[in-house]
Scaffold this active site. Structure first.
Site, PDB file in Angstrom:
ATOM      1  N   ASP A 261      -8.990   4.178  15.870  1.00  0.00           N
ATOM      2  CA  ASP A 261      -9.117   4.814  15.045  1.00  0.00           C
ATOM      3  C   ASP A 261      -9.950   4.217  14.599  1.00  0.00           C
ATOM      4  OD1 ASP A 261      -7.218   7.647  14.823  1.00  0.00           O
ATOM      5  OD2 ASP A 261      -8.787   6.603  13.072  1.00  0.00           O
ATOM      6  N   ASN A 269     -17.274  10.556   6.125  1.00  0.00           N
ATOM      7  CA  ASN A 269     -17.758  11.687   6.178  1.00  0.00           C
ATOM      8  C   ASN A 269     -17.381  12.270   4.768  1.00  0.00           C
ATOM      9  OD1 ASN A 269     -18.220  11.921   8.622  1.00  0.00           O
ATOM     10  ND2 ASN A 269     -16.491  13.144   9.567  1.00  0.00           N
ATOM     11  N   ASP A 278     -21.466  11.000  12.654  1.00  0.00           N
ATOM     12  CA  ASP A 278     -21.382  11.080  13.522  1.00  0.00           C
ATOM     13  C   ASP A 278     -22.428   9.705  14.478  1.00  0.00           C
ATOM     14  OD1 ASP A 278     -20.266  13.486  13.772  1.00  0.00           O
ATOM     15  OD2 ASP A 278     -22.066  14.786  13.795  1.00  0.00           O
ATOM     16  N   GLU A 304     -11.406  11.273  15.805  1.00  0.00           N
ATOM     17  CA  GLU A 304     -12.323   9.650  15.198  1.00  0.00           C
ATOM     18  C   GLU A 304     -11.350   8.821  16.257  1.00  0.00           C
ATOM     19  OE1 GLU A 304      -9.770  10.116  12.323  1.00  0.00           O
ATOM     20  OE2 GLU A 304     -11.239  11.727  13.243  1.00  0.00           O
TER      21      GLU A 304
END
Length: 387
Positions: A261, A269, A278, A304
């Site tokens: 992760d 983000n 992204d 993620e």
């Protein structure tokens, strides 16, 4: 009593009509799929072969020399197209030099035995043996198909049979004393038998190519369904399907699973935008693809979250793999985020215990992953071990 001329004509047209139908079938498949250009080559090959046969059957053009040269040229083109199409399906192709040599090997002797030393039988052998050798050459380049998927193995042996049929049929059925002109030859029982045999073998070949093409397109659809569009890794559905299959076939081999992760991804983000997030996911996916072995299974199973199934790896081997990926990611700089922001990930490792299901194995790896996050992130923990 020999069949009436109209019967000869009707029976002779069966083969070209069948292949013309297959030509339109291939064209329709290409219009539906559109990503595999070898389908167009199959369509063109069937159509050109059908055209060549019709020209001979209808005696157009009426001039014998023109008819012979034109039909031989079309037959050779058809064989080259179908050979190139089969090779392109295997990510290969005929070189320009090879195609030139094939044309010369068939057309020059045909011209010689038409104008210099006229011989209908010699021309028959040249065309048939020439086509047979081209298909044998294609088979030699595709010998690895003999250990591939069922459809590839089946197509390979159909190609082999098709190649040898040119030699066997020609030597077994041709009459050395065959005389008369092209028109009388076209009304002979030999010509009718030739057309029927080519209709049967041509239909089998075209049908097999059609089945292989449909199988390829279904495979493309399945891969698209199981692929994450952003990272080009497997999505959760695809990962569970393929990883589960590997576990079922494990036998006594060790298998380990890594759950990972990206750390503080929500903050990344929120700070730099979803475009930056992204880009990080995409580059991390590429990093995993470049690190994996051929039999490993890697998927993006959440926003993620990623999972890696390592066949033939015990828990220590999987831990070392995870540590290598962790260090590579830590040392990677992303254009979408400032150099001062180091992107890291946490990892949890668990070894497969037969016959536990994939969900349970993944759950054990997740427990180790959450422990790694709780301990400060950017580290790798192994399930069931004191860290």
């Amino acid at each position: 009593m020999p069949p009436a001329p109209d019967t000869y004509f009707a029976l002779a047209l069966i083969g070209p009509a069948i292949l013309a139908l297959f030509s339109f079938c291939f064209l329709g498949l290409w219009a539906f799929g559109g990503t595999r250009n070898y389908i167009l080559l199959f369509s063109a090959a069937c159509f050109i072969y059908s055209l060549a046969a019709i020209l001979q059957i209808t005696y157009w053009p009426a001039d014998v020399a023109q008819n012979t040269i034109l039909s031989a040229l079309l037959y050779t083109t058809s064989v080259i197209l179908i050979g190139n199409g089969v090779l392109q399906r295997a990510d290969q192709r005929l070189s320009t030099l090879a195609m030139i040599l094939i044309f010369c090997a068939i057309m020059i002797p045909t011209w010689y035995f038409l104008f210099i030393e006229p011989s209908l039988i010699a021309r028959i052998y040249i065309i048939n043996f020439g086509c047979g050798f081209v298909f044998l050459y294609i088979c030699m380049r595709l010998v690895n198909w003999t250990s591939g998927r069922f459809i590839d193995r089946f197509l390979y042996w159909v190609l082999v049979a098709f190649a040898f049929h040119f030699f066997i049929r020609t030597t077994a059925t041709i009459d050395p004393d065959l005389g008369g002109g092209v028109r009388s030859f076209g009304r002979s029982v030999f010509w009718l038998a030739l057309q029927v045999s080519l209709a049967i073998f041509g239909a089998v070949m075209a049908l097999t190519l059609l089945a292989a093409t449909v199988a390829d397109m279904l495979g493309d659809m399945e891969r698209d369904r199981d692929t994450d569009l952003l990272t080009r890794l497997l999505n959760r559905r695809g990962f569970e399907r393929i990883a589960g299959s590997h576990m079922t076939r494990a036998g006594g081999r060790p298998i380990s699973l890594i759950s990972c992760d990206i750390d503080h991804f929500k903050t990344l983000n929120d700070t730099y935008g979803h475009g930056a997030g992204d880009a990080v996911l995409k580059e991390f996916g590429a990093l995993l693809l470049n690190t994996m072995r051929g039999e490993d299974v890697i998927g993006r199973i959440g926003g993620e979250e990623f999972a890696i199934l390592l066949s033939g790896a015990d828990v220590e081997g999987a831990r070392q793999f995870a540590e290598r990926v962790r260090a590579l990611l830590e040392g990677t700089r992303f254009e979408s985020v400032p150099d001062t922001r180091v992107v890291t990930a946490s990892f949890g490792v668990a070894q497969y215990r037969q016959p536990e299901p994939l969900r349970k194995l993944l759950a054990r790896a997740d427990v180790a992953l959450y422990a790694a996050k709780k301990a400060g992130r950017n580290r790798c923990f192994v399930a069931g071990q004191t860290q």
